[in-house]
Structures are given as C-alpha cells and as structure tokens.
Write a protein that holds these residues in place. Structure first.
Motif, PDB file in Angstrom:
ATOM      1  N   THR A 310       6.188  24.586  -4.065  1.00  0.00           N
ATOM      2  CA  THR A 310       6.902  24.150  -5.203  1.00  0.00           C
ATOM      3  C   THR A 310       6.042  23.666  -6.388  1.00  0.00           C
ATOM      4  OG1 THR A 310       8.858  23.302  -3.875  1.00  0.00           O
ATOM      5  CG2 THR A 310       8.494  22.341  -6.276  1.00  0.00           C
ATOM      6  N   ASP A 311       6.243  24.210  -7.408  1.00  0.00           N
ATOM      7  CA  ASP A 311       5.387  23.896  -8.662  1.00  0.00           C
ATOM      8  C   ASP A 311       6.115  22.613  -9.451  1.00  0.00           C
ATOM      9  OD1 ASP A 311       3.365  25.740  -8.020  1.00  0.00           O
ATOM     10  OD2 ASP A 311       3.899  27.034  -9.570  1.00  0.00           O
ATOM     11  N   TRP A 312       5.437  21.602  -9.793  1.00  0.00           N
ATOM     12  CA  TRP A 312       6.030  20.340 -10.253  1.00  0.00           C
ATOM     13  C   TRP A 312       5.592  20.242 -11.662  1.00  0.00           C
ATOM     14  CZ3 TRP A 312       9.751  17.651  -7.101  1.00  0.00           C
ATOM     15  CH2 TRP A 312       9.696  18.046  -5.898  1.00  0.00           C
ATOM     16  N   ASP A 313       6.198  19.912 -12.616  1.00  0.00           N
ATOM     17  CA  ASP A 313       5.795  19.628 -14.132  1.00  0.00           C
ATOM     18  C   ASP A 313       5.316  18.065 -14.073  1.00  0.00           C
ATOM     19  OD1 ASP A 313       5.471  19.631 -16.619  1.00  0.00           O
ATOM     20  OD2 ASP A 313       7.553  19.269 -17.375  1.00  0.00           O
ATOM     21  N   ILE A 314       4.007  18.617 -14.209  1.00  0.00           N
ATOM     22  CA  ILE A 314       3.245  17.071 -13.955  1.00  0.00           C
ATOM     23  C   ILE A 314       1.979  17.057 -15.288  1.00  0.00           C
ATOM     24  CG2 ILE A 314       1.707  15.693 -12.795  1.00  0.00           C
ATOM     25  CD1 ILE A 314       4.487  15.422 -11.945  1.00  0.00           C
ATOM     26  N   GLN A 315       1.801  15.994 -15.842  1.00  0.00           N
ATOM     27  CA  GLN A 315       0.738  16.155 -16.738  1.00  0.00           C
ATOM     28  C   GLN A 315      -0.405  15.129 -16.315  1.00  0.00           C
ATOM     29  OE1 GLN A 315       3.800  15.100 -18.610  1.00  0.00           O
ATOM     30  NE2 GLN A 315       4.331  17.219 -18.057  1.00  0.00           N
ATOM     31  N   ALA A 316      -0.388  14.472 -15.222  1.00  0.00           N
ATOM     32  CA  ALA A 316      -1.270  13.498 -14.647  1.00  0.00           C
ATOM     33  C   ALA A 316      -1.263  13.353 -13.250  1.00  0.00           C
ATOM     34  CB  ALA A 316      -1.377  12.282 -15.529  1.00  0.00           C
ATOM     35  N   VAL A 317      -2.342  13.322 -12.541  1.00  0.00           N
ATOM     36  CA  VAL A 317      -2.186  13.125 -11.149  1.00  0.00           C
ATOM     37  C   VAL A 317      -3.094  12.029 -10.652  1.00  0.00           C
ATOM     38  CG1 VAL A 317      -2.948  14.289  -8.860  1.00  0.00           C
ATOM     39  CG2 VAL A 317      -1.744  15.565 -10.625  1.00  0.00           C
ATOM     40  N   TYR A 318      -2.779  10.930  -9.772  1.00  0.00           N
ATOM     41  CA  TYR A 318      -3.601   9.996  -9.346  1.00  0.00           C
ATOM     42  C   TYR A 318      -3.617  10.083  -7.772  1.00  0.00           C
ATOM     43  CZ  TYR A 318      -2.881   7.791 -13.879  1.00  0.00           C
ATOM     44  OH  TYR A 318      -3.034   7.238 -15.231  1.00  0.00           O
ATOM     45  N   ARG A 319      -4.751  10.079  -7.511  1.00  0.00           N
ATOM     46  CA  ARG A 319      -4.920  10.327  -5.821  1.00  0.00           C
ATOM     47  C   ARG A 319      -5.154   8.860  -5.181  1.00  0.00           C
ATOM     48  NH1 ARG A 319     -10.073  11.803  -7.555  1.00  0.00           N
ATOM     49  NH2 ARG A 319     -11.695  11.097  -6.832  1.00  0.00           N
ATOM     50  N   ALA A 320      -4.321   8.577  -4.420  1.00  0.00           N
ATOM     51  CA  ALA A 320      -4.257   7.125  -3.705  1.00  0.00           C
ATOM     52  C   ALA A 320      -4.363   7.626  -2.142  1.00  0.00           C
ATOM     53  CB  ALA A 320      -3.155   6.376  -3.806  1.00  0.00           C
ATOM     54  N   VAL A 321      -5.460   8.198  -1.739  1.00  0.00           N
ATOM     55  CA  VAL A 321      -5.478   8.820  -0.478  1.00  0.00           C
ATOM     56  C   VAL A 321      -6.501   7.843   0.458  1.00  0.00           C
ATOM     57  CG1 VAL A 321      -4.627  10.996  -0.871  1.00  0.00           C
ATOM     58  CG2 VAL A 321      -6.954  10.495  -0.911  1.00  0.00           C
ATOM     59  N   GLY A 322      -7.075   6.691  -0.054  1.00  0.00           N
ATOM     60  CA  GLY A 322      -7.825   5.786   0.649  1.00  0.00           C
ATOM     61  C   GLY A 322      -9.065   5.515  -0.098  1.00  0.00           C
ATOM     62  N   TYR A 323      -9.322   4.289   0.071  1.00  0.00           N
ATOM     63  CA  TYR A 323     -10.591   3.886  -0.428  1.00  0.00           C
ATOM     64  C   TYR A 323     -11.849   4.222   0.514  1.00  0.00           C
ATOM     65  CZ  TYR A 323      -8.482   0.575  -3.671  1.00  0.00           C
ATOM     66  OH  TYR A 323      -7.698   0.118  -4.888  1.00  0.00           O
ATOM     67  N   LEU A 324     -12.989   4.087  -0.166  1.00  0.00           N
ATOM     68  CA  LEU A 324     -14.274   4.466   0.635  1.00  0.00           C
ATOM     69  C   LEU A 324     -15.429   3.358   0.127  1.00  0.00           C
ATOM     70  CD1 LEU A 324     -15.424   6.702   2.277  1.00  0.00           C
ATOM     71  CD2 LEU A 324     -16.204   7.952   0.355  1.00  0.00           C
ATOM     72  N   SER A 325     -15.980   3.126   1.321  1.00  0.00           N
ATOM     73  CA  SER A 325     -17.229   2.307   0.864  1.00  0.00           C
ATOM     74  C   SER A 325     -18.167   3.012   0.635  1.00  0.00           C
ATOM     75  CB  SER A 325     -17.414   1.382   2.350  1.00  0.00           C
ATOM     76  OG  SER A 325     -16.566   0.406   2.730  1.00  0.00           O
ATOM     77  N   GLN A 326     -19.390   2.355  -0.133  1.00  0.00           N
ATOM     78  CA  GLN A 326     -20.545   3.013  -0.585  1.00  0.00           C
ATOM     79  C   GLN A 326     -21.830   2.289   0.246  1.00  0.00           C
ATOM     80  OE1 GLN A 326     -19.626   1.894  -4.667  1.00  0.00           O
ATOM     81  NE2 GLN A 326     -19.817   4.055  -5.210  1.00  0.00           N
ATOM     82  N   ASN A 327     -22.827   3.335   0.222  1.00  0.00           N
ATOM     83  CA  ASN A 327     -23.966   2.937   1.334  1.00  0.00           C
ATOM     84  C   ASN A 327     -24.439   1.763   0.856  1.00  0.00           C
ATOM     85  OD1 ASN A 327     -24.998   4.641  -0.905  1.00  0.00           O
ATOM     86  ND2 ASN A 327     -26.692   4.218   0.013  1.00  0.00           N
ATOM     87  N   VAL A 328     -25.029   0.872   1.771  1.00  0.00           N
ATOM     88  CA  VAL A 328     -25.582  -0.308   1.601  1.00  0.00           C
ATOM     89  C   VAL A 328     -27.096  -0.183   1.816  1.00  0.00           C
ATOM     90  CG1 VAL A 328     -25.992  -2.716   2.090  1.00  0.00           C
ATOM     91  CG2 VAL A 328     -23.660  -1.585   2.612  1.00  0.00           C
ATOM     92  N   THR A 329     -27.988  -0.418   0.643  1.00  0.00           N
ATOM     93  CA  THR A 329     -29.670  -0.449   0.524  1.00  0.00           C
ATOM     94  C   THR A 329     -29.955  -0.958   1.964  1.00  0.00           C
ATOM     95  OG1 THR A 329     -29.431  -0.632  -1.859  1.00  0.00           O
ATOM     96  CG2 THR A 329     -31.485  -0.846  -0.648  1.00  0.00           C
ATOM     97  N   GLN A 330     -30.642  -0.255   2.545  1.00  0.00           N
ATOM     98  CA  GLN A 330     -31.691  -0.766   3.636  1.00  0.00           C
ATOM     99  C   GLN A 330     -30.660  -0.717   5.130  1.00  0.00           C
ATOM    100  OE1 GLN A 330     -33.864  -3.971   1.637  1.00  0.00           O
ATOM    101  NE2 GLN A 330     -35.384  -3.198   2.887  1.00  0.00           N
ATOM    102  N   LEU A 331     -29.715  -0.214   5.098  1.00  0.00           N
ATOM    103  CA  LEU A 331     -28.736  -0.351   6.072  1.00  0.00           C
ATOM    104  C   LEU A 331     -28.453   1.158   6.518  1.00  0.00           C
ATOM    105  CD1 LEU A 331     -26.042  -3.064   5.871  1.00  0.00           C
ATOM    106  CD2 LEU A 331     -28.441  -3.180   6.692  1.00  0.00           C
ATOM    107  N   PRO A 332     -28.374   1.618   7.735  1.00  0.00           N
ATOM    108  CA  PRO A 332     -27.808   2.910   8.201  1.00  0.00           C
ATOM    109  C   PRO A 332     -26.518   3.094   7.597  1.00  0.00           C
ATOM    110  CG  PRO A 332     -27.840   1.328  10.004  1.00  0.00           C
ATOM    111  CD  PRO A 332     -28.506   0.576   8.932  1.00  0.00           C
ATOM    112  N   PHE A 333     -25.876   4.360   7.449  1.00  0.00           N
ATOM    113  CA  PHE A 333     -24.684   4.332   6.780  1.00  0.00           C
ATOM    114  C   PHE A 333     -23.985   5.710   7.338  1.00  0.00           C
ATOM    115  CE2 PHE A 333     -21.278   5.538   3.346  1.00  0.00           C
ATOM    116  CZ  PHE A 333     -20.793   4.044   3.446  1.00  0.00           C
ATOM    117  N   ASP A 334     -22.857   5.674   7.676  1.00  0.00           N
ATOM    118  CA  ASP A 334     -21.812   6.995   8.214  1.00  0.00           C
ATOM    119  C   ASP A 334     -21.230   7.405   6.699  1.00  0.00           C
ATOM    120  OD1 ASP A 334     -20.121   8.605   9.107  1.00  0.00           O
ATOM    121  OD2 ASP A 334     -19.908   7.754  11.073  1.00  0.00           O
TER     122      ASP A 334
END
Length: 462
Positions: A310-334
C-alpha cells in the motif's frame, strides 16, 4: 595515598551520567554498608537525563520521578558535577587519579537506524531528534519543520506514542506544560491534521504501556482510529495476552477503539497494525509517501509478508524504532548492540586493554549503556543493584586513587577552565525556571540555551 590510608577513608566513586540510571546507582551505593563518597558527572548543565530531555512535556506523572531522584542528590555523600563532557573535558585516565572506581551510565540518545529505501529523504526524521527539540535540549536546532499535513510514525512503543501525540496536539494544549517559547511557536504553527502510526506486527505485540496508550484518547482535539481488520491474534498472541496483564489491557483498549463510532475531533491519529514499512517514497529529494507491506501472523506471534503493498499519502516520516547508545571514550563498545560489553556490570576488557584480565579494573556500567535501551525508567534500578553488588565485591582489590581528596577534582576542573555546575546550582536553575512560568500560571518554563542555564545556575562562572 597509601593502601593503608585508603582503608580508612570513604570509597571514592565516579558515576558518569546523572540520569535515572546513574542516580539509582548512587542510591544503591549509599544504601549499602560501605562508606562511600560519590561524584556524579553530567554532560548537561542540569541533571536527570532522560527525565528532563526524553520524556514528553505532557507527562508530569513520569517527571514526578524527579522528586525521588532529588532525595538521592540531597545526600551528603554525593556531589553533582554538571556541564562536563566526558571524553573532552575529562577522560578515564583523569578519573583514575581521583576515584577508586568508575561507573558509566551514559544512556542512549541516538536513533537506531532503519535500513529501507528513502530513509535519508528530506522529511524523514529520527524520533530522538524530535524529542530533543520539543524537550528543549540545548544542543539541537531551535526550530523544527512542521509543514506536513499527513505524518507517519514508524514503531509501536511509548516513544512512538509520545511523538504521535505531540504531533497531533495543538500548541495551545501543550502550552501549560514546561515547553520553552521556541517549541510553543513551532507547535502552534504545526500543520499536521493526520498522524499515522505503523507497526509491522499485531495488537498483542505492541510495546505500548496501557496508561500511555489510553492517554492518546484524552485530548479533545485527537480522534484515535483503529481499523477493525487490524484486530487479529494467533496462538502466540493469545498466549502473550494470557501471560501478561499489560498486553491484555493494551489489546482490550485497541479492540474497543476499533468497534466504536468515529467522532469529529479535528486531528486524526490512526494506529495501523500488520503494516511493515518497506520504502519511503520521494520526489525532488522530499518525502511524498510511504510504502508498506501487509503482514500476517504465523502462529507464533511473529509475522510474514503477504506481498500486498500500500502507498500512503504522507509528507513526513518519523522513525521510532529504538534508541542507540553511542560509544564511550576509552571503553570497548559493541556497535551492533549499542552497549559496552559487560558481565553483570563489570566491563569486559577488549584486546587493547593492558594485561590479561578478563575485566577492566574498577570499571562498571549500568542502565541502557549496560543492557540496551529497553524497558521503563524504573527497570534501571535492578541494573544498578546488580552493578553495585559487583563493585562492592571487587572493592578490596581496587588500586587506590592517588588524589582522593574532594577538592582535588574540582581544582583539576577549575584549572582547565571548565565552568562546571553543582547541585546547589540546580536549585538556582530550578527556581529560575519556576519564576519564568509563574506569570503564566505554569509550573515552569524550561531554559534552553546552555549559557542561559549556566547563568542561572552558576552566575559566577557564566
């Protein structure tokens, strides 16, 4: 300081991140039998993290958590050191001088990616950025484009509901809250008349909490609409309802909305289920629509595509599919999980760490940086208790800080010319914001600009 004298003084702990997770960790430390002295570091001039900059302004009930957090920060064993950017103003090597152990509770403030065509079009936004704007975060632009009459929100969690509700309400409805003037002006001119929330699975798989869902229907300007065809359950869905009162309550509310007659409230908020976003449609680089694939349950509560689009008539899209942490200096990060690798809060050393120890010495995590951005604010209490138990078990093996005196770290910060804020400064900022709201009969008006926050909280440093 020698090891012998270290045994006669309080255990010095730094907590990086003064949101709920960090404050709960401080609380757990102070409730233990250990003699502790805690410094809470915060990047913003004000504490409380997600409560101040991630909760919708029309949710004073959740903001009431601040009352409990206040009681923790009022304790003599804890200090707030705000307006300090870890990784820029201070790093882990610096902290090691002043503290016996360091806990990171830096949370998650970025949007998780959604890999579908068109996601980078003009008019495609991350929910976290929009939340930061309407919550008056000082590090985001002061204006937001709100010229779309039909808007899509992708996701069926509480953040999606917050975004949809703020988009569907009028500026005047939100004016009694703490929103700053620039946000009120933006929302007052918002052109959205239809807000469509899309979830790829069914009502029993929605991640809303019942109270958050029902709040959608409280606005006199929002008509909430659910398609009766979207009310469907399989064996896995029925089991989810039996096993969770919350899931059942959400499903019941959606069922009631699906069978009722539609009213005449001016703004329509549609909750769509079994529609999986497959492409954001664009023309001339701008969003002009959304393509979704109809899905169906497979018996387990999961879904599979039907091949019907289905094509929906939309002029703006907000994705709310989850937050994401950002890497922390001097720590390992996945990068995939968006977490610091850890075991029960102990940070697991990566290949570049010194020595062969499995864990980084005296280094811990709690909250979303520990387990990912899932669950409600209160869930971080359990994280904190687990992490603090590990820290206290390890305490006898800590290499003692070389400069554990309270004024050693403040002299370090002052020597670098960092205008750090304090807990006393928060009380001054709090009083200032309340005074701004008083003429309009509002509880407070949030101050946005970092310099204005600093001027109100620490006038001698501004």
């Amino acid at each position: 300081m020698t090891e012998q004298s270290a045994a006669t003084r309080p255990l010095r702990i730094a907590i990086v991140g003064a949101g709920p997770a960090g404050i709960y960790a401080a609380d757990a430390l102070m409730k233990s039998d250990a003699d502790v002295s805690i410094d809470l570091y915060e990047r913003m001039p004000a504490p409380f993290g997600l409560i101040r900059y991630g909760v919708a302004p029309d949710h004073p009930r959740i903001k009431g958590i601040i009352t409990a957090l206040h009681k923790v920060l009022d304790k003599d064993q804890v200090r707030l050191l705000g307006n300090i950017d870890y990784g820029t103003d201070i790093n882990l090597d610096d902290l090691r001088q002043f503290y016996d152990a360091v806990i990171f509770s830096t949370g998650a403030n970025a949007d998780r990616a959604l890999a579908i065509p068109g996601i980078d079009l003009d008019g495609s936004y991350g929910a976290a950025d929009f939340v930061s704007w309407y919550d008056g975060h000082p590090d985001v632009p002061r204006s937001w484009p709100l010229d779309a009459e039909k808007v899509a929100v992708l996701g069926v969690g509480n953040v999606a509901l917050d975004v949809a509700r703020v988009l569907a309400k009028t500026g005047d409805e939100l004016l009694p809250t703490e929103i700053p003037p620039n946000v009120y002006e933006g929302l007052k001119n918002n052109k959205a008349l239809e807000v469509h929330v899309f979830g790829r699975r069914g009502p029993a798989q929605a991640k809303f909490t019942p109270l958050e869902l029902r709040e959608l229907d409280h606005s006199p300007t929002i008509e909430v609409i659910v398609n009766p065809e979207d009310i469907d359950y399989d064996e896995g869905s029925e089991a989810a309802r039996r096993n969770s009162k919350q899931v059942d309550m959400v499903a019941n509310t959606l069922e009631q909305w699906a069978i009722r007659d539609h009213g005449d409230r001016p703004h329509k908020l549609f909750l769509h289920f079994f529609e999986s976003p497959s492409e954001i449609l664009g023309e001339d680089g701008k969003v002009v629509g959304l393509k979704t694939e109809r899905t169906q349950l497979d018996g387990t509560g999961n879904v599979k595509g039907t091949g019907n689009f289905t094509d929906w008539d939309i002029q703006a899209v907000y994705r709310a599919v989850g937050y994401l942490s950002q890497n922390v200096t001097q720590l390992p990060f996945d990068d995939q999980a968006g977490t610091v690798p850890n075991e029960a809060g102990r940070v697991i050393a990566d290949d570049t760490a010194e020595g062969d120890a499995r864990f980084m010495p005296a280094t811990y995590v709690t909250g979303w940086i520990k387990r990912g951005p899932v669950g409600l604010i209160g869930h971080t209490k359990g994280d904190a208790n687990e992490t603090i138990a590990c820290l206290l078990d390890d305490a006898k093996a800590f290499a003692p800080a070389s400069k554990p005196e309270l004024d050693a770290v403040t002299e370090f910060l002052e020597g670098k010319g960092i205008p750090f804020t304090t807990w006393a400064g928060w009380y001054r900022l709090d009083a200032h914001e309340r005074a701004l709201g008083e003429p309009e009969g509002r509880e407070r008006v949030k101050v946005v600009e970092r310099e204005d926050m600093l001027r109100a909280s620490e006038p001698n440093k501004a």
